[in-house]
Design an enzyme around this catalytic site. Structure first.
Site, PDB file in Angstrom:
ATOM      1  N   GLN A   1      17.436   5.286  -9.341  1.00 27.54           N
ATOM      2  CA  GLN A   1      17.144   3.555  -9.288  1.00 27.54           C
ATOM      3  C   GLN A   1      17.037   2.941 -10.480  1.00 27.54           C
ATOM      4  O   GLN A   1      17.527   1.532 -10.451  1.00 27.54           O
ATOM      5  CB  GLN A   1      16.269   3.417  -8.134  1.00 27.54           C
ATOM      6  CG  GLN A   1      16.468   4.108  -6.690  1.00 27.54           C
ATOM      7  CD  GLN A   1      15.471   3.607  -5.795  1.00 27.54           C
ATOM      8  OE1 GLN A   1      14.240   4.326  -5.799  1.00 27.54           O
ATOM      9  NE2 GLN A   1      15.503   2.667  -5.087  1.00 27.54           N
TER      10      GLN A   1
ATOM     11  N   GLY B   1       7.777   3.232  -3.141  1.00 28.72           N
ATOM     12  CA  GLY B   1       8.397   4.442  -3.822  1.00 28.72           C
ATOM     13  C   GLY B   1       9.559   3.821  -4.725  1.00 28.72           C
ATOM     14  O   GLY B   1      10.106   3.050  -4.400  1.00 28.72           O
TER      15      GLY B   1
ATOM     16  N   CYS C   1      14.836  -0.508   1.096  1.00 28.83           N
ATOM     17  CA  CYS C   1      14.754   0.369  -0.257  1.00 28.83           C
ATOM     18  C   CYS C   1      15.089  -0.825  -1.474  1.00 28.83           C
ATOM     19  O   CYS C   1      15.628  -1.846  -1.161  1.00 28.83           O
ATOM     20  CB  CYS C   1      16.120   1.265  -0.242  1.00 28.83           C
ATOM     21  SG  CYS C   1      16.442   2.128  -1.677  1.00 28.83           S
ATOM     22  N   LEU C   2      14.433  -0.514  -2.427  1.00 27.88           N
ATOM     23  CA  LEU C   2      14.431  -1.523  -3.592  1.00 27.88           C
ATOM     24  C   LEU C   2      16.004  -1.884  -4.024  1.00 27.88           C
ATOM     25  O   LEU C   2      16.233  -2.754  -4.709  1.00 27.88           O
ATOM     26  CB  LEU C   2      13.518  -1.215  -4.854  1.00 27.88           C
ATOM     27  CG  LEU C   2      12.123  -1.239  -4.491  1.00 27.88           C
ATOM     28  CD1 LEU C   2      10.960  -0.712  -5.483  1.00 27.88           C
ATOM     29  CD2 LEU C   2      11.591  -2.852  -4.084  1.00 27.88           C
TER      30      LEU C   2
ATOM     31  N   HIS D   1      12.574   9.804   1.701  1.00 26.74           N
ATOM     32  CA  HIS D   1      13.479   8.604   1.359  1.00 26.74           C
ATOM     33  C   HIS D   1      13.795   8.923  -0.205  1.00 26.74           C
ATOM     34  O   HIS D   1      14.826   8.798  -0.700  1.00 26.74           O
ATOM     35  CB  HIS D   1      12.838   7.448   1.641  1.00 26.74           C
ATOM     36  CG  HIS D   1      13.546   6.269   1.122  1.00 26.74           C
ATOM     37  ND1 HIS D   1      14.028   4.947   1.957  1.00 26.74           N
ATOM     38  CD2 HIS D   1      13.735   5.847  -0.199  1.00 26.74           C
ATOM     39  CE1 HIS D   1      14.720   4.308   1.122  1.00 26.74           C
ATOM     40  NE2 HIS D   1      14.595   4.753  -0.213  1.00 26.74           N
ATOM     41  N   GLU D   2      12.453   9.114  -1.053  1.00 29.16           N
ATOM     42  CA  GLU D   2      12.749   9.132  -2.435  1.00 29.16           C
ATOM     43  C   GLU D   2      13.580  10.206  -2.911  1.00 29.16           C
ATOM     44  O   GLU D   2      14.255  10.609  -3.818  1.00 29.16           O
ATOM     45  CB  GLU D   2      11.370   9.088  -2.979  1.00 29.16           C
ATOM     46  CG  GLU D   2      10.721   7.780  -2.860  1.00 29.16           C
ATOM     47  CD  GLU D   2      11.499   6.477  -2.969  1.00 29.16           C
ATOM     48  OE1 GLU D   2      12.201   6.605  -3.894  1.00 29.16           O
ATOM     49  OE2 GLU D   2      11.252   5.470  -2.245  1.00 29.16           O
TER      50      GLU D   2
ATOM     51  N   HIS E   1      17.120  10.220  -2.787  1.00 39.19           N
ATOM     52  CA  HIS E   1      17.703   9.508  -3.944  1.00 39.19           C
ATOM     53  C   HIS E   1      18.143  10.827  -4.968  1.00 39.19           C
ATOM     54  O   HIS E   1      19.167  10.308  -5.737  1.00 39.19           O
ATOM     55  CB  HIS E   1      16.607   8.500  -4.683  1.00 39.19           C
ATOM     56  CG  HIS E   1      16.473   7.213  -3.819  1.00 39.19           C
ATOM     57  ND1 HIS E   1      17.665   6.354  -3.807  1.00 39.19           N
ATOM     58  CD2 HIS E   1      15.771   6.651  -3.377  1.00 39.19           C
ATOM     59  CE1 HIS E   1      17.489   5.345  -3.006  1.00 39.19           C
ATOM     60  NE2 HIS E   1      16.073   5.312  -2.863  1.00 39.19           N
TER      61      HIS E   1
HETATM   62 ZN    ZN Z   1      15.230   3.869  -1.964  1.00 37.74          ZN
END
Ligand code: ZN
Length: 188
Positions: free
Chosen positions: A51, A46, A93-94, A137-138, A141
């Protein structure tokens, strides 16, 4: 479209609350494509717009694995309208290269959002599946909340952050999730 640079933990804009999308314009569909291109380039599950430095309420998810066909899912102006149960989730997480830690999540959720065509949909994700956890999670953000804020053990999480040269945990941002904690420890 384009693979964009992913902002890493420590970048202040990751902590901002993102703005609603008023119209699913060309600009937004281009952003969706960039999110997908960037996510796939990193083999991510995701990716949320903040991000890549765009503080708007958009994220993408693809939970397909191995030889399964790609299954991109697009969420614009998402709202989690139901949540229940609790699970322990090991997440990364990226924006936190290589750092993984255990966090608390709801087990079942229902989300309402717009897709890339501006059409409203409702999706239910149950049993603490990867999809259920990825949506939470997304979605976080978009409110400047990061997975480490949900950590089960702050000392363990702090060690992981240090190991990968990431900034410290902010104790003021840790979420009070007593109910989730109780349910997770009951099932452990
Ligand atoms: Zn993340």
């Amino acid at each position: 479209m384009a693979i964009r640079k992913i902002l890493h933990y420590g970048e202040p804009s990751l902590r901002e609350v993102s703005k609603e999308v008023h119209k699913v314009s060309r600009k937004i569909t281009d952003l969706v494509q960039d999110l997908l291109d960037t996510m796939y380039s990193q083999n991510g599950v995701g990716l949320a717009a903040p991000q890549i430095g765009e503080n708007v309420r958009v994220f993408v998810i693809d939970v397909s694995t191995g030889n399964e066909p790609l299954n991109p899912m697009v969420f614009i102006n998402p709202k989690i309208i139901k949540k229940s149960g609790a699970v322990k989730s090991n997440e990364g997480c990226l924006s936190f290269p290589e750092a993984y830690t255990d966090v608390k999540r709801y087990k079942n959720i229902m989300v309402k959002a717009l897709n890339e065509h501006g059409k409203s949909f409702i999706l239910e994700a149950k049993d603490g599946t990867l999809l259920s956890r990825a949506i939470q999670h997304e979605n976080d953000h978009l409110d400047g909340i990061l997975f480490i804020d949900h950590c089960i053990n702050r000392f363990e999480t702090e060690n992981v952050l240090q190991k990968y040269n990431l900034p410290h945990l902010d104790p003021d941002l840790l979420l009070d999730e007593k109910e989730l904690e109780d349910e997770i420890s009951k099932n452990d």
